[in-house]
Design a protein around this motif. Structure first.
Motif, PDB file in Angstrom:
ATOM      1  N   HIS A 129       4.735 -10.772   6.389  1.00 49.81           N
ATOM      2  CA  HIS A 129       3.291 -10.342   6.559  1.00 49.81           C
ATOM      3  C   HIS A 129       2.958  -8.830   6.981  1.00 49.81           C
ATOM      4  O   HIS A 129       2.478  -7.684   6.400  1.00 49.81           O
ATOM      5  CB  HIS A 129       2.328  -9.985   7.910  1.00 49.81           C
ATOM      6  CG  HIS A 129       0.910 -10.516   7.810  1.00 49.81           C
ATOM      7  ND1 HIS A 129       0.482 -11.271   7.114  1.00 49.81           N
ATOM      8  CD2 HIS A 129       0.385  -9.709   8.467  1.00 49.81           C
ATOM      9  CE1 HIS A 129      -0.953 -10.851   7.234  1.00 49.81           C
ATOM     10  NE2 HIS A 129      -0.855 -10.122   7.946  1.00 49.81           N
ATOM     11  N   GLU A 130       4.158  -7.820   7.525  1.00 50.74           N
ATOM     12  CA  GLU A 130       4.174  -6.553   7.836  1.00 50.74           C
ATOM     13  C   GLU A 130       5.180  -5.127   5.931  1.00 50.74           C
ATOM     14  O   GLU A 130       4.246  -4.575   6.343  1.00 50.74           O
ATOM     15  CB  GLU A 130       4.992  -6.500   8.879  1.00 50.74           C
ATOM     16  CG  GLU A 130       4.986  -6.685  10.313  1.00 50.74           C
ATOM     17  CD  GLU A 130       4.722  -4.977  10.962  1.00 50.74           C
ATOM     18  OE1 GLU A 130       5.744  -4.821  10.464  1.00 50.74           O
ATOM     19  OE2 GLU A 130       4.526  -5.432  12.037  1.00 50.74           O
ATOM     20  N   SER A 178      -3.088   7.363  -2.730  1.00 49.08           N
ATOM     21  CA  SER A 178      -4.155   7.681  -3.144  1.00 49.08           C
ATOM     22  C   SER A 178      -4.706   8.877  -2.521  1.00 49.08           C
ATOM     23  O   SER A 178      -5.762   9.595  -3.160  1.00 49.08           O
ATOM     24  CB  SER A 178      -5.028   6.742  -2.627  1.00 49.08           C
ATOM     25  OG  SER A 178      -4.524   5.130  -3.290  1.00 49.08           O
ATOM     26  N   VAL A 197       3.596  -6.236   3.190  1.00 49.69           N
ATOM     27  CA  VAL A 197       2.833  -5.850   2.288  1.00 49.69           C
ATOM     28  C   VAL A 197       1.998  -5.189   3.153  1.00 49.69           C
ATOM     29  O   VAL A 197       1.678  -3.599   2.621  1.00 49.69           O
ATOM     30  CB  VAL A 197       2.081  -7.794   2.806  1.00 49.69           C
ATOM     31  CG1 VAL A 197      -0.077  -7.083   1.469  1.00 49.69           C
ATOM     32  CG2 VAL A 197       2.813  -8.509   1.243  1.00 49.69           C
ATOM     33  N   ASP A 198       1.500  -4.684   5.047  1.00 50.49           N
ATOM     34  CA  ASP A 198       0.902  -3.559   5.100  1.00 50.49           C
ATOM     35  C   ASP A 198       1.300  -2.392   4.826  1.00 50.49           C
ATOM     36  O   ASP A 198       1.028  -1.560   4.256  1.00 50.49           O
ATOM     37  CB  ASP A 198       0.922  -3.332   6.531  1.00 50.49           C
ATOM     38  CG  ASP A 198      -0.104  -4.578   7.049  1.00 50.49           C
ATOM     39  OD1 ASP A 198       0.156  -5.642   8.317  1.00 50.49           O
ATOM     40  OD2 ASP A 198      -1.085  -5.516   6.168  1.00 50.49           O
ATOM     41  N   ARG A 199       3.089  -2.432   5.153  1.00 51.02           N
ATOM     42  CA  ARG A 199       3.327  -1.458   5.046  1.00 51.02           C
ATOM     43  C   ARG A 199       3.172  -0.096   3.079  1.00 51.02           C
ATOM     44  O   ARG A 199       3.207   0.619   2.572  1.00 51.02           O
ATOM     45  CB  ARG A 199       4.764  -0.952   4.921  1.00 51.02           C
ATOM     46  CG  ARG A 199       5.789   0.051   5.708  1.00 51.02           C
ATOM     47  CD  ARG A 199       6.914  -0.724   6.056  1.00 51.02           C
ATOM     48  NE  ARG A 199       7.475  -1.844   6.979  1.00 51.02           N
ATOM     49  CZ  ARG A 199       8.133  -2.580   7.027  1.00 51.02           C
ATOM     50  NH1 ARG A 199       9.140  -2.590   6.173  1.00 51.02           N
ATOM     51  NH2 ARG A 199       8.342  -2.991   8.015  1.00 51.02           N
ATOM     52  N   ALA A 200       3.387  -1.684   2.366  1.00 50.14           N
ATOM     53  CA  ALA A 200       3.196  -1.370   0.646  1.00 50.14           C
ATOM     54  C   ALA A 200       1.790  -0.970   0.474  1.00 50.14           C
ATOM     55  O   ALA A 200       1.274   0.404  -0.247  1.00 50.14           O
ATOM     56  CB  ALA A 200       4.041  -2.892   0.662  1.00 50.14           C
ATOM     57  N   GLU A 201       0.546  -1.964   1.453  1.00 49.82           N
ATOM     58  CA  GLU A 201      -0.564  -0.977   0.946  1.00 49.82           C
ATOM     59  C   GLU A 201      -1.113   0.288   2.015  1.00 49.82           C
ATOM     60  O   GLU A 201      -1.496   0.993   1.608  1.00 49.82           O
ATOM     61  CB  GLU A 201      -1.696  -1.775   2.056  1.00 49.82           C
ATOM     62  CG  GLU A 201      -1.941  -3.136   1.091  1.00 49.82           C
ATOM     63  CD  GLU A 201      -2.860  -4.351   2.005  1.00 49.82           C
ATOM     64  OE1 GLU A 201      -3.648  -3.281   3.153  1.00 49.82           O
ATOM     65  OE2 GLU A 201      -3.389  -5.142   1.573  1.00 49.82           O
ATOM     66  N   ARG A 202      -0.419   0.525   3.218  1.00 49.84           N
ATOM     67  CA  ARG A 202      -0.033   1.756   3.680  1.00 49.84           C
ATOM     68  C   ARG A 202       0.980   3.391   2.937  1.00 49.84           C
ATOM     69  O   ARG A 202      -0.614   3.989   2.691  1.00 49.84           O
ATOM     70  CB  ARG A 202       0.987   1.945   4.779  1.00 49.84           C
ATOM     71  CG  ARG A 202      -0.260   2.087   5.778  1.00 49.84           C
ATOM     72  CD  ARG A 202      -0.017   2.252   7.067  1.00 49.84           C
ATOM     73  NE  ARG A 202       1.650   1.293   8.097  1.00 49.84           N
ATOM     74  CZ  ARG A 202       2.162   0.742   7.926  1.00 49.84           C
ATOM     75  NH1 ARG A 202       0.967  -0.123   8.414  1.00 49.84           N
ATOM     76  NH2 ARG A 202       3.128  -0.136   8.586  1.00 49.84           N
ATOM     77  N   TRP A 233       0.428   2.751  -0.705  1.00 49.77           N
ATOM     78  CA  TRP A 233      -1.057   3.107  -1.370  1.00 49.77           C
ATOM     79  C   TRP A 233      -1.848   3.815  -1.031  1.00 49.77           C
ATOM     80  O   TRP A 233      -2.889   4.843  -2.043  1.00 49.77           O
ATOM     81  CB  TRP A 233      -1.534   1.923  -2.353  1.00 49.77           C
ATOM     82  CG  TRP A 233       0.099   1.332  -2.928  1.00 49.77           C
ATOM     83  CD1 TRP A 233       0.262   0.029  -3.181  1.00 49.77           C
ATOM     84  CD2 TRP A 233       0.420   2.054  -4.370  1.00 49.77           C
ATOM     85  NE1 TRP A 233       1.680  -0.043  -3.928  1.00 49.77           N
ATOM     86  CE2 TRP A 233       0.813   0.442  -5.286  1.00 49.77           C
ATOM     87  CE3 TRP A 233      -0.294   2.515  -5.620  1.00 49.77           C
ATOM     88  CZ2 TRP A 233       1.794   0.816  -6.418  1.00 49.77           C
ATOM     89  CZ3 TRP A 233       0.286   3.233  -6.471  1.00 49.77           C
ATOM     90  CH2 TRP A 233       1.363   2.042  -7.109  1.00 49.77           C
ATOM     91  N   ILE A 234      -2.601   3.384   0.246  1.00 45.48           N
ATOM     92  CA  ILE A 234      -3.384   4.274   0.692  1.00 45.48           C
ATOM     93  C   ILE A 234      -3.096   5.967   0.564  1.00 45.48           C
ATOM     94  O   ILE A 234      -4.344   6.541   0.101  1.00 45.48           O
ATOM     95  CB  ILE A 234      -3.868   3.641   1.978  1.00 45.48           C
ATOM     96  CG1 ILE A 234      -4.840   2.434   1.751  1.00 45.48           C
ATOM     97  CG2 ILE A 234      -4.724   4.775   2.367  1.00 45.48           C
ATOM     98  CD1 ILE A 234      -4.802   1.733   2.715  1.00 45.48           C
TER      99      ILE A 234
END
Ligand code: CUA
Length: 315
Positions: free
Chosen positions: A9-10, A23, A12-17, A19-20
């Motif tokens: 779970h963590e 951007s 995935v969150d890291r990957a999202e962070r 990407w954000i």
């Protein structure tokens, strides 16, 4: 929940962070580039001082007779009209080291106005005058291109700014200076800007629409009254059906009276001596500017010119 599940779970969150963050960095980079262009390259947004029906703008003195002019305070202006598929005028001359106020509009559809190797790049909208300032620092011949797709012959929409050093005018040209184009080159420049779209680079015209100039203009010139007719058709245009060797042509020739006398003489001389026309017109005297001037002010309409055309006895 298992520890394993938590880890996944963590991750995935890291990957999202990431990407954000990426951007946000990209947006910051783009905004930064805008400020960089403003600060370092003098970029600015053109403003639109006039918003009126297009006909109204085109009837003002500066756009009825576009070109380079000075106002009462001595400020240099360049008023230019974009239209499918040319700019009027097709060439302007400005001095280097002096600020030019460009005042630009479009006659028909949205066009682009980009001066190569400068920061001048603006969209021209019918019914609006775009105004922007630029000072040329180096002499040269700068192409102006339309960078908005505006129709079938968009790619032929080209004009030029000649930036000249006022101090160097009487000196012999050096490698950096602009060579004074000879008469044939001057005529070809007018031809490319005004005639090529319809009559084509090789003067062959378009079947059924625009008549050929190649091999046909010498016949018009040789006809009784043909020499004056060729000037008149430039000044007053032509509408209606004409016939050449059994072929019918129905395209309209617009009046080009806005061109100056020398430009009309140059383009007539160019097209009479280009392609296969040269051997047929070798003995004909070249057109002169005052010969063109003498044909102005006759108030002829394009329909009148159809009558004049049909009175020519072509062999
Ligand atoms: Cu005008 Cu493209």
């Amino acid at each position: 929940m298992t520890a394993e599940h938590n880890d996944g779970h963590e991750a995935v969150d890291r990957a999202e962070r990431v990407w954000i963050l990426l951007s946000a960095l990209l947006i910051a980079l783009f905004v930064g580039l805008v400020f960089y262009a403003v600060a370092m390259h003098g970029q600015h947004i053109a403003h639109a001082p006039a918003r009126q029906p297009p006909e109204r703008i085109l009837q003002t003195a500066e756009f009825e007779n576009p070109g380079v002019w000075r106002d009462d305070s001595g400020q240099l202006h360049a008023s230019i009209v974009a239209q499918a598929f040319s700019f009027a005028p097709g060439e302007i001359e400005v001095p280097i080291g002096e600020e030019v106020v460009f005042r630009l509009t479009s006659r028909d559809v949205i066009h682009g106005f980009q001066i190569h190797n400068t920061t001048v790049n603006v969209e021209l909208i019918p019914g609006e005058v775009a105004e922007l300032r630029y000072t040329f620092s180096r002499p040269g011949r700068y192409p102006i291109i339309c960078n908005q797709y505006c129709g079938l012959a968009h790619q032929n929409m080209i004009a030029h700014v000649r930036a000249v050093d006022p101090q160097a005018v009487d000196e012999p040209p050096d490698a950096d200076a602009v060579p004074e184009p000879d008469a044939m080159a001057a005529g070809e420049a007018v031809y490319r800007a005004e005639c090529l779209v319809c009559h084509q680079a090789d003067g062959s015209g378009m079947p059924g629409v625009f008549p050929p100039l190649n091999l046909h203009m010498p016949r018009l010139l040789a006809a009784d009254g043909g020499r004056e007719y060729l000037i008149d058709v430039m000044l007053y245009g032509l509408v209606g059906e004409i016939r050449i060797d059994g072929q019918v042509y129905r395209g309209a020739m617009p009046p080009l009276a806005r061109l100056n006398d020398q430009a009309i003489a140059d383009v007539l001389n160019y097209s009479l001596h280009a392609w296969d026309n040269a051997p047929l017109t070798a003995d004909a005297p070249a057109y002169e500017a005052d010969e063109v001037a003498a044909r102005r002010g006759r108030g002829l309409s394009p329909a009148d010119m159809l009558g004049a055309r049909n009175e020519l006895a072509l062999d």
